[in-house]
Scaffold this active site. Structure first.
Site, PDB file in Angstrom:
ATOM      1  N   HIS A  96      24.617   9.160 -36.065  1.00 62.56           N
ATOM      2  CA  HIS A  96      23.307   9.071 -35.393  1.00 62.56           C
ATOM      3  C   HIS A  96      22.788   7.599 -34.953  1.00 62.56           C
ATOM      4  O   HIS A  96      22.138   6.914 -35.613  1.00 62.56           O
ATOM      5  CB  HIS A  96      22.199   9.754 -36.405  1.00 62.56           C
ATOM      6  N   GLY A  97      22.764   7.652 -33.742  1.00 64.09           N
ATOM      7  CA  GLY A  97      22.437   6.197 -33.112  1.00 64.09           C
ATOM      8  C   GLY A  97      21.221   6.200 -32.414  1.00 64.09           C
ATOM      9  O   GLY A  97      20.876   5.373 -31.787  1.00 64.09           O
TER      10      GLY A  97
ATOM     11  N   TYR B  36      16.237   4.980 -35.451  1.00 62.57           N
ATOM     12  CA  TYR B  36      16.739   4.994 -36.946  1.00 62.57           C
ATOM     13  C   TYR B  36      17.739   3.651 -36.619  1.00 62.57           C
ATOM     14  O   TYR B  36      17.730   2.938 -35.745  1.00 62.57           O
ATOM     15  CB  TYR B  36      17.438   6.179 -37.444  1.00 62.57           C
TER      16      TYR B  36
ATOM     17  N   GLY C 158      17.285  22.996 -29.728  1.00 64.60           N
ATOM     18  CA  GLY C 158      16.872  22.601 -31.280  1.00 64.60           C
ATOM     19  C   GLY C 158      15.953  23.877 -31.738  1.00 64.60           C
ATOM     20  O   GLY C 158      16.386  24.755 -32.349  1.00 64.60           O
TER      21      GLY C 158
ATOM     22  N   ARG D 187      25.172   9.758 -31.032  1.00 58.69           N
ATOM     23  CA  ARG D 187      23.890   9.974 -30.445  1.00 58.69           C
ATOM     24  C   ARG D 187      23.041   8.755 -30.085  1.00 58.69           C
ATOM     25  O   ARG D 187      22.938   8.088 -30.878  1.00 58.69           O
ATOM     26  CB  ARG D 187      22.936  11.218 -31.218  1.00 58.69           C
TER      27      ARG D 187
HETATM   28  C1  FNR Z   1      14.602  17.181 -34.901  1.00 59.10           C
HETATM   29  N1  FNR Z   1      15.484  16.411 -33.985  1.00 59.10           N
HETATM   30  C2  FNR Z   1      16.763  15.604 -34.945  1.00 59.10           C
HETATM   31  N2  FNR Z   1      17.360  15.005 -34.180  1.00 59.10           N
HETATM   32  C3  FNR Z   1      18.621  14.387 -34.686  1.00 59.10           C
HETATM   33  O1  FNR Z   1      19.237  13.696 -34.100  1.00 59.10           O
HETATM   34  N3  FNR Z   1      18.571  14.447 -36.026  1.00 59.10           N
HETATM   35  C4  FNR Z   1      17.858  15.349 -36.693  1.00 59.10           C
HETATM   36  O2  FNR Z   1      17.831  15.495 -37.958  1.00 59.10           O
HETATM   37  C5  FNR Z   1      16.663  15.844 -36.140  1.00 59.10           C
HETATM   38  N4  FNR Z   1      15.689  16.729 -36.781  1.00 59.10           N
HETATM   39  C6  FNR Z   1      14.820  17.300 -36.201  1.00 59.10           C
HETATM   40  C7  FNR Z   1      13.957  18.189 -37.081  1.00 59.10           C
HETATM   41  C8  FNR Z   1      13.064  19.038 -36.123  1.00 59.10           C
HETATM   42  C9  FNR Z   1      12.032  19.928 -37.000  1.00 59.10           C
HETATM   43  C10 FNR Z   1      12.758  18.901 -34.799  1.00 59.10           C
HETATM   44  C11 FNR Z   1      11.851  19.696 -33.993  1.00 59.10           C
HETATM   45  C12 FNR Z   1      13.736  17.995 -34.003  1.00 59.10           C
HETATM   46  C13 FNR Z   1      15.631  16.535 -32.474  1.00 59.10           C
HETATM   47  C14 FNR Z   1      16.313  17.626 -32.136  1.00 59.10           C
HETATM   48  O3  FNR Z   1      17.863  17.301 -32.436  1.00 59.10           O
HETATM   49  C15 FNR Z   1      16.343  17.800 -30.226  1.00 59.10           C
HETATM   50  O4  FNR Z   1      16.736  16.658 -29.802  1.00 59.10           O
HETATM   51  C16 FNR Z   1      14.665  17.978 -30.063  1.00 59.10           C
HETATM   52  O5  FNR Z   1      14.478  19.169 -31.016  1.00 59.10           O
HETATM   53  C17 FNR Z   1      14.708  18.749 -28.612  1.00 59.10           C
HETATM   54  O6  FNR Z   1      15.531  19.764 -28.432  1.00 59.10           O
HETATM   55  P1  FNR Z   1      14.723  21.309 -28.123  1.00 59.10           P
HETATM   56  O7  FNR Z   1      14.099  21.587 -29.442  1.00 59.10           O
HETATM   57  O8  FNR Z   1      13.526  21.122 -27.175  1.00 59.10           O
HETATM   58  O9  FNR Z   1      15.783  22.106 -27.852  1.00 59.10           O
HETATM   59  C1  8K6 Z   2       9.419  16.034 -42.893  1.00 57.01           C
HETATM   60  C2  8K6 Z   2      10.181  16.400 -41.660  1.00 57.01           C
HETATM   61  C3  8K6 Z   2      10.883  15.190 -41.034  1.00 57.01           C
HETATM   62  C4  8K6 Z   2      11.521  15.710 -39.719  1.00 57.01           C
HETATM   63  C5  8K6 Z   2      12.265  14.434 -39.248  1.00 57.01           C
HETATM   64  C6  8K6 Z   2      12.952  14.592 -38.075  1.00 57.01           C
HETATM   65  C7  8K6 Z   2      11.942  14.985 -37.072  1.00 57.01           C
HETATM   66  C8  8K6 Z   2      12.173  14.445 -35.761  1.00 57.01           C
HETATM   67  C9  8K6 Z   2      11.369  15.096 -34.655  1.00 57.01           C
HETATM   68  C10 8K6 Z   2      11.371  14.371 -33.473  1.00 57.01           C
HETATM   69  C11 8K6 Z   2       9.738  14.437 -33.023  1.00 57.01           C
HETATM   70  C12 8K6 Z   2       9.609  13.599 -32.095  1.00 57.01           C
HETATM   71  C13 8K6 Z   2       8.408  13.693 -31.480  1.00 57.01           C
HETATM   72  C14 8K6 Z   2       8.113  12.505 -30.606  1.00 57.01           C
HETATM   73  C15 8K6 Z   2       7.540  12.926 -29.280  1.00 57.01           C
HETATM   74  C16 8K6 Z   2       7.192  11.787 -28.436  1.00 57.01           C
HETATM   75  C17 8K6 Z   2       6.692  12.150 -27.261  1.00 57.01           C
HETATM   76  C18 8K6 Z   2       6.491  10.616 -26.393  1.00 57.01           C
END
Ligand code: FNR
Ligand code: 8K6
Length: 347
Positions: free
Chosen positions: A174-175, A179, A316, A226
């Site tokens: 996970h890059g 993070y 996702g 990533r």
């Molecule tokens: C994520 N995403 C995410 N990305 C990642 O690299 N590691 C993770 O553990 C998570 N966790 C995570 C939790 C939740 C609840 C969401 C909604 C998203 C980002 C995810 O992998 C993905 O890039 C985005 O959700 C965009 O794809 P979709 O949802 O539009 O298909």
């Molecule tokens: C307690 C839940 C913890 C979830 C951790 C990972 C969540 C990653 C979700 C990424 C959300 C990014 C939304 C940012 C949108 C920005 C648009 C400019």
């Protein structure tokens, strides 16, 4: 036309995926109090084994990499045994699964790991507080020393070995998404003046050391990465970030990774300093297999693949809402709409 998504895709001589739809990594905060994956998690992943490849929720490589409650780990035997149940259940259903290896860097909170510093590239903090635990404000991190960086690299490699011992088919480093590794790659979070900052070579060094150590541990065919060249989450973008990623992607071209995966929430976003979409920018600089993600449906994903914008698509939120996503898409059945309330249970 989504039929192209359902032909096998050869990642390399070790791994062939049965289709081109990946389950994106999705943090669910459902591991037990020792950060061990549960039987419910095994069943949740097993239900999605008909995807070409599952990428697990982000999984911490060591205790001080934790920034959210109940995120699973891969640093002790109980966690390896817990994950073994998950990988066995996925394999029994004919699927493949990679572990996503995670250290949150400055997004960590000592609440989760007891005493000890929050480490990052530099002593530059973020505003805000831990999701779901609003009383925990983020702390100013300490810049990791060169010795601590060497230990972090070794800990990524150890977690990768643990992943293989737990039965995973490979690992995704996970890059992305602001993070730890990403904190070295962006100007907004890296103002070091030693060999890990100050030039594109130095800012890329930690990412490449982790990649090389993980490749040495488990073999390049089983390693993916990533990246978020477009800063969008827990990170500010800077005009000069682009030169860092130009250098990094060029260096990755000779590493024979299984794939590079874009870290983004919505790939319709554009970034001035990247000249457009993050995925198009990476496609231009990276010659290996590329996974696109971020707001794609099977239709728009298939179209992007047909247009050669990337090779595989990760899904996702729709995958949370639809455990049977693949069969619904194959049979042109309607999908359930994702809602945030769905995060409360593993369906
Ligand atoms: C994520 N995403 C995410 N990305 C990642 O690299 N590691 C993770 O553990 C998570 N966790 C995570 C939790 C939740 C609840 C969401 C909604 C998203 C980002 C995810 O992998 C993905 O890039 C985005 O959700 C965009 O794809 P979709 O949802 O539009 O298909
Ligand atoms: C307690 C839940 C913890 C979830 C951790 C990972 C969540 C990653 C979700 C990424 C959300 C990014 C939304 C940012 C949108 C920005 C648009 C400019």
């Amino acid at each position: 036309m989504t039929s192209t998504l359902f032909s096998p895709f050869e990642l390399n001589s070790t791994l062939t995926l049965k289709n081109r739809i990946l389950m994106a990594p999705l943090t669910r905060c459902m591991a037990d109090e020792n950060l061990v994956p549960t039987e419910q998690m095994a069943q949740y992943y097993a239900r999605r084994a008909d995807t070409g490849l599952i990428i697990s929720e982000a999984t911490i490589i060591r205790p001080d990499g934790q920034g959210y409650p109940n995120t699973p780990g891969l640093f002790n035997q109980a966690q390896v045994d817990g994950w073994k149940k998950v990988t066995t259940a996925v394999h029994n259903n004919g699927g493949k699964i990679f572990a996503q290896l995670w250290h949150v860097g400055r997004v960590a909170h000592p609440f989760f790991f007891g005493s000890g510093d929050v480490l990052s590239a530099s002593n530059i903090g973020i505003e805000g507080s831990v999701p779901r635990m609003r009383n925990l404000s983020y702390q100013t991190p300490r810049a990791a020393s060169v010795e601590e960086i060497a230990q972090l690299v070794a800990d990524y490699a150890k977690a990768a070995k643990n992943a293989i011992a737990a039965g995973f088919d490979g690992v995704e480093i996970h890059g992305a998404n602001g993070y730890l590794i990403d904190q070295f790659l962006h100007l907004a979070s890296n103002n070091r003046s030693d060999e890990y900052g100050g030039s594109v070579q130095n800012m890329s060094r930690f990412a490449l050391e982790v990649v090389d150590a993980v490749i040495a541990a488990v073999g390049s065919d089983r390693v993916a990465l990533r990246l978020s060249p477009g800063a969008y989450f827990l990170m500010e973008g800077h005009h000069d970030d682009r030169a860092v990623f130009d250098h990094l992607l060029q260096a990755l071209n000779s590493r024979s990774l299984a794939f590079v995966h874009i870290g983004i929430f919505d790939d319709s976003m554009t970034f001035d300093y990247l000249g457009g979409h993050a995925s198009d920018y990476v496609r231009k600089h990276y010659t290996g297999t590329l996974v696109g993600v971020g707001g794609y449906t099977a239709q728009t994903g298939a179209k992007a693949i047909a247009e050669n914008r990337f090779d595989l698509v990760a899904v996702g939120r729709p995958m949370i809402a639809n455990p049977d996503y693949i069969s619904r898409v194959k049979n042109s059945e309607p999908l359930k709409e994702y809602e945030e309330s769905m995060l409360q249970v593993l369906v």
